[in-house]
Design an enzyme around this catalytic site. Sequence first.
Site, PDB file in Angstrom:
ATOM      1  N   LYS A 203     -15.184 -32.127 -11.813  1.00  0.00           N
ATOM      2  CA  LYS A 203     -14.661 -31.775 -13.460  1.00  0.00           C
ATOM      3  C   LYS A 203     -16.035 -30.794 -14.053  1.00  0.00           C
ATOM      4  CE  LYS A 203     -13.445 -31.574 -17.308  1.00  0.00           C
ATOM      5  NZ  LYS A 203     -12.154 -30.525 -17.792  1.00  0.00           N
ATOM      6  N   CYS A 257     -16.381 -28.189 -24.272  1.00  0.00           N
ATOM      7  CA  CYS A 257     -16.534 -28.728 -22.804  1.00  0.00           C
ATOM      8  C   CYS A 257     -17.436 -27.785 -22.311  1.00  0.00           C
ATOM      9  CB  CYS A 257     -15.322 -28.394 -22.328  1.00  0.00           C
ATOM     10  SG  CYS A 257     -14.014 -29.487 -23.131  1.00  0.00           S
TER      11      CYS A 257
HETATM   12  N1  SAJ Z   1     -14.903 -17.014 -23.284  1.00  0.00           N
HETATM   13  C1  SAJ Z   1     -15.551 -15.916 -23.466  1.00  0.00           C
HETATM   14  N2  SAJ Z   1     -14.946 -14.871 -22.655  1.00  0.00           N
HETATM   15  C2  SAJ Z   1     -13.821 -15.255 -21.687  1.00  0.00           C
HETATM   16  C3  SAJ Z   1     -13.568 -16.569 -21.766  1.00  0.00           C
HETATM   17  C4  SAJ Z   1     -14.119 -17.542 -22.577  1.00  0.00           C
HETATM   18  O1  SAJ Z   1     -16.418 -15.601 -24.301  1.00  0.00           O
HETATM   19  O2  SAJ Z   1     -13.559 -14.280 -20.904  1.00  0.00           O
HETATM   20  C5  SAJ Z   1     -15.284 -18.159 -24.482  1.00  0.00           C
HETATM   21  C6  SAJ Z   1     -14.527 -18.675 -25.474  1.00  0.00           C
HETATM   22  O3  SAJ Z   1     -14.392 -17.694 -26.605  1.00  0.00           O
HETATM   23  C7  SAJ Z   1     -14.927 -19.882 -25.788  1.00  0.00           C
HETATM   24  C8  SAJ Z   1     -15.684 -20.324 -24.548  1.00  0.00           C
HETATM   25  O4  SAJ Z   1     -15.913 -19.421 -23.831  1.00  0.00           O
HETATM   26  O5  SAJ Z   1     -16.061 -20.012 -26.930  1.00  0.00           O
HETATM   27  C9  SAJ Z   1     -15.091 -21.565 -23.620  1.00  0.00           C
HETATM   28  O6  SAJ Z   1     -13.588 -21.165 -23.705  1.00  0.00           O
HETATM   29  P1  SAJ Z   1     -12.570 -21.297 -22.347  1.00  0.00           P
HETATM   30  O7  SAJ Z   1     -11.371 -21.000 -22.576  1.00  0.00           O
HETATM   31  O8  SAJ Z   1     -13.131 -20.538 -21.192  1.00  0.00           O
HETATM   32  O9  SAJ Z   1     -12.761 -22.826 -22.158  1.00  0.00           O
HETATM   33  P2  SAJ Z   1     -11.982 -24.019 -22.778  1.00  0.00           P
HETATM   34  O10 SAJ Z   1     -13.324 -25.039 -23.388  1.00  0.00           O
HETATM   35  O11 SAJ Z   1     -11.093 -23.866 -23.789  1.00  0.00           O
HETATM   36  O12 SAJ Z   1     -11.325 -24.980 -21.559  1.00  0.00           O
HETATM   37  C10 SAJ Z   1     -12.025 -25.184 -20.413  1.00  0.00           C
HETATM   38  C11 SAJ Z   1     -11.423 -24.901 -19.375  1.00  0.00           C
HETATM   39  N3  SAJ Z   1     -12.269 -25.043 -18.222  1.00  0.00           N
HETATM   40  C12 SAJ Z   1     -12.012 -24.056 -17.257  1.00  0.00           C
HETATM   41  O13 SAJ Z   1     -11.437 -22.953 -17.488  1.00  0.00           O
HETATM   42  C13 SAJ Z   1     -12.888 -24.155 -15.929  1.00  0.00           C
HETATM   43  C14 SAJ Z   1     -10.262 -26.073 -19.371  1.00  0.00           C
HETATM   44  O14 SAJ Z   1      -9.454 -26.072 -17.973  1.00  0.00           O
HETATM   45  C15 SAJ Z   1     -11.011 -27.467 -19.315  1.00  0.00           C
HETATM   46  O15 SAJ Z   1      -9.935 -28.202 -19.227  1.00  0.00           O
HETATM   47  C16 SAJ Z   1     -11.518 -27.462 -20.706  1.00  0.00           C
HETATM   48  O16 SAJ Z   1     -12.694 -26.459 -20.465  1.00  0.00           O
HETATM   49  C17 SAJ Z   1     -12.284 -28.887 -20.783  1.00  0.00           C
HETATM   50  O17 SAJ Z   1     -11.656 -29.739 -21.654  1.00  0.00           O
HETATM   51  O18 SAJ Z   1     -13.012 -29.201 -19.930  1.00  0.00           O
END
Ligand code: SAJ
Length: 414
Positions: A203, A257
């Site tokens: 995880k 996360c």
């Molecule tokens: N972000 C960027 N650029 C990108 C993608 C995301 O700057 O190309 C930023 C977003 O704006 C945000 C942060 O990263 O601030 C996190 O966003 P995210 O969509 O990457 O992740 P979460 O926190 O919404 O969800 C993640 C997911 N994990 C993965 O993609 C490996 C989700 O599957 C998990 O279940 C979740 O964390 C969790 O609860 O652990």
Amino acid sequence: MEKICVIGMGYIGLPTACMFANNGFEVLGVDIDEDIINKLNSGSVHIDEPELEPVFNKVFNDKKIKVSLKPEKSDIFIITVPTPLNFKEADLSYVINASKSIAEYITQNNIVILESTSPPGTTEDVVGKIIFETSGLKPGKDYYLAFCPERVLPGKIIKELVDNDRIIGGIDELSGLKAKEIYSSFVKGDIYLTDLKTTELVKLVENTFRDVNLAFSNELSLICDDYGVDIWKIIEMANKHPRVNILNPGPGVGGHCIPIDPWFILQNIDRKNTLIEKAREINDNMPYIVVEKILNLVKDIENPKISIFGVSYKENVADTRESPALSICDKLKNKNINFSIYDPVASDFKYILSNFSDSLKDSDLLVLMVGHEAYGKIDIKEICNLMRTRKVLDTRNYFDKDLMEKEKFLYYRI
Ligand code: SAJ
């Protein structure tokens, strides 16, 4: 009908409880927050998650779920409480208190499952230990103990709870099988069984992998500034390679996360100068970079006003936890820079949220921080009429550069 007691009615606990209630279990949802229990008992949910309220209403009205401040004797106990960061270490106080709250109810052959993202070893050394100390029951011998993390994307939780594959770790093989049997009641994805510590680490690894990739993209944006080339063109062209998938740079990495889980990997090992820690440093530095860019763009303007579009941690979610926008707003406030926020999606933010016009009126710089679909079709001409100076800093490559420049905007991107 088997009874499941779910401890923690948050982003994950409530949807998970509803899925079990909707698939053949009698469910008791437990939370220590009286306001949450009262709101749920009034038939409405406290979480802004599409599709959740209808699912909850169905099972609540069918009396398949009830909510309470206290656990009860059950066949299965699932712990879905927060594990926030306490300066580079997991704060396990919620897990400890949840374990203590159920320990007196655990009986022979019960199944206890931890879902909360935790450092490797937590399920056995914290949950199992507390239950043993209270009841004398041994995990694997007297009751079944497993760890089952979720990987749902906020904004798509209900769909992903069903569709996504899941990894389950049992303290022994039978514990894993028992947990798999329960989740198979609604999970359509594949369920893979392995040991506890592997599952706890998997995880964390998933989210850390993403954080490191985000750090690469964010650092690349700074390198492209050094070369005077467009990071978005670089990513577009590089991703044409069949095995390259560079993520988008942004104003920082938020949520409860991605910025947090990497530390859970490092906290119990004595390893220095890791890529993981460096990635966290790069991502946490992005808000400072954005503030530098903002100050540079308004340095020749007397008493500038900044319009900030979007303060959630990412697009189309209301959650502002660990949002990069929060540290950016704090920094602007500390420098006495006047700013006004428009975010039609965010909830409970530290600073006042204005509407579209008030945020833009007489402003000298529009900073696009989060690209919500809820903005709808933004009328560039209306922005022109409202702003005092036509400058845009787009941290998400949200706007159409050519369109902006056609309307005489000075358009800058991360
Ligand atoms: N972000 C960027 N650029 C990108 C993608 C995301 O700057 O190309 C930023 C977003 O704006 C945000 C942060 O990263 O601030 C996190 O966003 P995210 O969509 O990457 O992740 P979460 O926190 O919404 O969800 C993640 C997911 N994990 C993965 O993609 C490996 C989700 O599957 C998990 O279940 C979740 O964390 C969790 O609860 O652990």
